[in-house]
Design a protein around this motif. Structure first.
Motif, PDB file in Angstrom:
ATOM      1  N   LEU A 120       0.834  -1.202   0.000  1.00  0.00           N
ATOM      2  CA  LEU A 120       0.000   0.000   0.000  1.00  0.00           C
ATOM      3  C   LEU A 120       0.864   1.245   0.000  1.00  0.00           C
ATOM      4  N   GLY A 121       0.365   2.302  -0.649  1.00  0.00           N
ATOM      5  CA  GLY A 121       1.001   3.607  -0.551  1.00  0.00           C
ATOM      6  C   GLY A 121       2.266   3.803  -1.351  1.00  0.00           C
ATOM      7  N   VAL A 122       2.532   2.971  -2.359  1.00  0.00           N
ATOM      8  CA  VAL A 122       3.673   3.170  -3.259  1.00  0.00           C
ATOM      9  C   VAL A 122       3.132   3.706  -4.576  1.00  0.00           C
ATOM     10  N   ASP A 123       3.696   4.782  -5.063  1.00  0.00           N
ATOM     11  CA  ASP A 123       3.136   5.498  -6.210  1.00  0.00           C
ATOM     12  C   ASP A 123       3.126   4.695  -7.499  1.00  0.00           C
ATOM     13  N   VAL A 124       4.211   3.963  -7.758  1.00  0.00           N
ATOM     14  CA  VAL A 124       4.352   3.263  -9.041  1.00  0.00           C
ATOM     15  C   VAL A 124       4.612   1.781  -8.800  1.00  0.00           C
ATOM     16  N   TRP A 125       3.787   0.952  -9.428  1.00  0.00           N
ATOM     17  CA  TRP A 125       4.049  -0.484  -9.453  1.00  0.00           C
ATOM     18  C   TRP A 125       4.663  -0.817 -10.807  1.00  0.00           C
ATOM     19  N   VAL A 126       5.724  -1.611 -10.796  1.00  0.00           N
ATOM     20  CA  VAL A 126       6.387  -2.015 -12.037  1.00  0.00           C
ATOM     21  C   VAL A 126       5.909  -3.414 -12.427  1.00  0.00           C
ATOM     22  N   ASN A 127       5.507  -3.546 -13.665  1.00  0.00           N
ATOM     23  CA  ASN A 127       5.045  -4.822 -14.204  1.00  0.00           C
ATOM     24  C   ASN A 127       6.110  -5.382 -15.146  1.00  0.00           C
ATOM     25  N   PRO A 128       6.846  -6.445 -14.756  1.00  0.00           N
ATOM     26  CA  PRO A 128       7.833  -7.058 -15.658  1.00  0.00           C
ATOM     27  C   PRO A 128       7.087  -7.808 -16.762  1.00  0.00           C
ATOM     28  N   GLU A 129       7.045  -7.234 -17.935  1.00  0.00           N
ATOM     29  CA  GLU A 129       6.251  -7.792 -19.017  1.00  0.00           C
ATOM     30  C   GLU A 129       7.146  -8.357 -20.110  1.00  0.00           C
ATOM     31  N   ASN A 130       6.555  -9.109 -21.030  1.00  0.00           N
ATOM     32  CA  ASN A 130       7.298  -9.614 -22.177  1.00  0.00           C
ATOM     33  C   ASN A 130       7.373  -8.544 -23.259  1.00  0.00           C
ATOM     34  N   THR A 131       8.211  -8.761 -24.257  1.00  0.00           N
ATOM     35  CA  THR A 131       8.422  -7.753 -25.294  1.00  0.00           C
ATOM     36  C   THR A 131       7.191  -7.552 -26.183  1.00  0.00           C
ATOM     37  N   ARG A 132       6.208  -8.437 -26.074  1.00  0.00           N
ATOM     38  CA  ARG A 132       4.959  -8.246 -26.812  1.00  0.00           C
ATOM     39  C   ARG A 132       3.924  -7.486 -25.983  1.00  0.00           C
ATOM     40  N   MET A 133       4.268  -7.211 -24.741  1.00  0.00           N
ATOM     41  CA  MET A 133       3.391  -6.491 -23.829  1.00  0.00           C
ATOM     42  C   MET A 133       2.018  -7.176 -23.698  1.00  0.00           C
ATOM     43  N   GLU A 134       2.059  -8.486 -23.567  1.00  0.00           N
ATOM     44  CA  GLU A 134       0.835  -9.265 -23.376  1.00  0.00           C
ATOM     45  C   GLU A 134       0.757  -9.677 -21.913  1.00  0.00           C
ATOM     46  N   MET A 135      -0.226  -9.137 -21.183  1.00  0.00           N
ATOM     47  CA  MET A 135      -0.344  -9.417 -19.757  1.00  0.00           C
ATOM     48  C   MET A 135      -0.774 -10.857 -19.509  1.00  0.00           C
ATOM     49  N   SER A 136      -0.385 -11.380 -18.356  1.00  0.00           N
ATOM     50  CA  SER A 136      -0.729 -12.756 -17.993  1.00  0.00           C
ATOM     51  C   SER A 136      -2.225 -12.892 -17.735  1.00  0.00           C
ATOM     52  N   ARG A 137      -2.714 -14.112 -17.860  1.00  0.00           N
ATOM     53  CA  ARG A 137      -4.087 -14.389 -17.455  1.00  0.00           C
ATOM     54  C   ARG A 137      -4.214 -14.202 -15.948  1.00  0.00           C
ATOM     55  N   ILE A 138      -5.380 -13.794 -15.492  1.00  0.00           N
ATOM     56  CA  ILE A 138      -5.544 -13.446 -14.080  1.00  0.00           C
ATOM     57  C   ILE A 138      -5.413 -14.650 -13.160  1.00  0.00           C
ATOM     58  N   THR A 139      -5.474 -15.851 -13.700  1.00  0.00           N
ATOM     59  CA  THR A 139      -5.343 -17.048 -12.871  1.00  0.00           C
ATOM     60  C   THR A 139      -3.882 -17.474 -12.669  1.00  0.00           C
ATOM     61  N   LEU A 169      -3.165  -0.954 -22.046  1.00  0.00           N
ATOM     62  CA  LEU A 169      -1.874  -1.374 -22.580  1.00  0.00           C
ATOM     63  C   LEU A 169      -2.021  -1.845 -24.024  1.00  0.00           C
ATOM     64  N   ALA A 170      -3.091  -2.581 -24.313  1.00  0.00           N
ATOM     65  CA  ALA A 170      -3.334  -3.060 -25.680  1.00  0.00           C
ATOM     66  C   ALA A 170      -3.551  -1.899 -26.637  1.00  0.00           C
ATOM     67  N   GLU A 171      -4.196  -0.832 -26.180  1.00  0.00           N
ATOM     68  CA  GLU A 171      -4.400   0.347 -27.024  1.00  0.00           C
ATOM     69  C   GLU A 171      -3.068   0.990 -27.392  1.00  0.00           C
ATOM     70  N   GLN A 172      -2.138   1.023 -26.451  1.00  0.00           N
ATOM     71  CA  GLN A 172      -0.826   1.594 -26.748  1.00  0.00           C
ATOM     72  C   GLN A 172      -0.030   0.717 -27.716  1.00  0.00           C
ATOM     73  N   MET A 173      -0.341  -0.571 -27.753  1.00  0.00           N
ATOM     74  CA  MET A 173       0.359  -1.513 -28.629  1.00  0.00           C
ATOM     75  C   MET A 173      -0.394  -1.741 -29.942  1.00  0.00           C
ATOM     76  N   ALA A 174      -1.408  -0.930 -30.218  1.00  0.00           N
ATOM     77  CA  ALA A 174      -2.268  -1.169 -31.379  1.00  0.00           C
ATOM     78  C   ALA A 174      -1.499  -1.131 -32.690  1.00  0.00           C
ATOM     79  N   ASP A 175      -0.459  -0.318 -32.781  1.00  0.00           N
ATOM     80  CA  ASP A 175       0.264  -0.144 -34.043  1.00  0.00           C
ATOM     81  C   ASP A 175       1.550  -0.959 -34.139  1.00  0.00           C
ATOM     82  N   CYS A 176       1.815  -1.825 -33.164  1.00  0.00           N
ATOM     83  CA  CYS A 176       3.040  -2.649 -33.219  1.00  0.00           C
ATOM     84  C   CYS A 176       2.799  -3.982 -32.535  1.00  0.00           C
ATOM     85  N   THR A 177       3.601  -4.961 -32.891  1.00  0.00           N
ATOM     86  CA  THR A 177       3.448  -6.308 -32.327  1.00  0.00           C
ATOM     87  C   THR A 177       4.361  -6.550 -31.144  1.00  0.00           C
ATOM     88  N   HIS A 178       5.457  -5.792 -31.059  1.00  0.00           N
ATOM     89  CA  HIS A 178       6.376  -5.980 -29.950  1.00  0.00           C
ATOM     90  C   HIS A 178       7.222  -4.723 -29.772  1.00  0.00           C
TER      91      HIS A 178
END
Length: 314
Positions: A120-139, A169-178
């Motif tokens: 709690l109370g940390v301004d920025v959370w960092v998400n270590p993502e893949n180069t395709r910027m595809e988020m993991s499934r919630i499970t 995130l997907a909207e920002q990646m709309a024009d590129c694949t990775h």
């Protein structure tokens, strides 16, 4: 015995062929020896004397060889036992530690233990993502899945009904694949703003994937940290107030990366950034230590780095 006998006879014959007039006499074990037999007897006695001196070395070498084989056997059993052992467990509670940088009153490093969902109370959370910027499934049991689920809108039963962060995130990646390794994209925090006090999510391309081969950690972790903090400072210059960052151990989720090396590179990169940008408005970078093993690694790194003043619980 046969080898010593043949060696002695061959030596005696060789000497007599060169020096045919040579004479040798002596006694061994109560018998008189002369001529070629005397030479052969001399060589045999000398050989046995030498062998008796090297016997202790042979015994030591044999014992060392046996110990090496036993060590290899025990190591194999240990590896099997470790592979079958339960995965490292998260700490019982989330605890925050901080350490100032020597000669720098403005910036500091730190560590937060436990599950990111409890931070709690940390301004920025960092998400270590893949180069395709595809988020993991919630499970899935990943940082990406945690951010995606808790940042989305959920109904009264806890089901995700609006995938807010993943869609942005997907909207920002709309024009590129990775994107390139180390690239950073910033999105809003979704529901995490109200529930955890998060202001921004920084998605950083920290792993690269190949078909049927899984993901691997990117090579240049320093660039990841430099790009991350630089992008956050750009937002600070634009009027935002992003003072604290929680940074997972990038690319170690698959268990195929060196925890110690990763933690040291991330901490050193953050220190280097602050030293090179003394006016940075970011105040604290926290390493996220999710498991007990990560806690010990991060504690060790933040304790021994010469640029830091020692870890203290907040």
């Amino acid at each position: 015995m046969p080898a010593v006998l043949l060696y002695s006879l061959a030596s005696a014959l060789f000497l007599y062929s060169i020096f045919p007039d040579s004479v040798s006499e002596g006694r061994a074990m109560g018998f008189g020896l002369g001529g070629a037999a005397g030479f052969a007897g001399f060589f045999m006695l000398a050989s046995y004397a030498w062998l008796s001196r090297t016997r202790s070395h042979d015994e030591t070498a044999s014992a060392l060889q046996a110990a090496t084989k036993e060590n290899a056997r025990l190591r194999k059993r240990l590896d099997i036992a470790l592979a079958a052992h339960d995965a490292p467990l998260p700490p019982a509670r989330s605890t925050r530690y901080e350490t100032p940088i020597k000669g720098n009153r403005r910036h500091q490093l730190g560590m937060i233990t436990g599950n990111l969902a409890n931070v709690l109370g940390v301004d920025v959370w960092v998400n270590p993502e893949n180069t395709r910027m595809e988020m993991s499934r919630i499970t899935e049991s990943t940082i990406s899945a945690t951010i995606r689920y808790h940042g989305g809108t959920r109904d009264v039963a806890g089901h995700l009904v609006a995938d807010r962060i993943a869609l942005e995130l997907a909207e920002q990646m709309a024009d590129c694949t990775h994107v390139a390794a180390g690239h950073v994209l910033i999105t809003g925090p979704g529901e995490l703003r109200e529930s955890h006090g998060v202001k921004r999510i920084a998605h950083i391309a920290a792993v690269e994937g190949e078909p049927a081969s899984g993901f691997r950690q990117v090579m240049d972790l320093e660039r990841c940290v430099r790009n991350l903090l630089g992008e956050l400072d750009r937002l600070n210059e634009a009027g935002e107030e992003l003072r604290s960052v929680v940074l997972p151990l990038l690319g170690t989720g698959g268990g195929n990366s060196d925890l110690g090396r990763t933690a040291e590179e991330l901490a050193s990169a953050a220190v280097g950034y602050f030293q090179g940008h003394p006016a940075s408005r970011i105040r604290t970078v926290y390493l996220l230590a999710y498991t007990d093993a990560q806690v010990e690694v991060c504690r060790s790194v933040l304790t021994v780095l010469p640029e830091l003043n020692g870890l203290a619980r907040k």
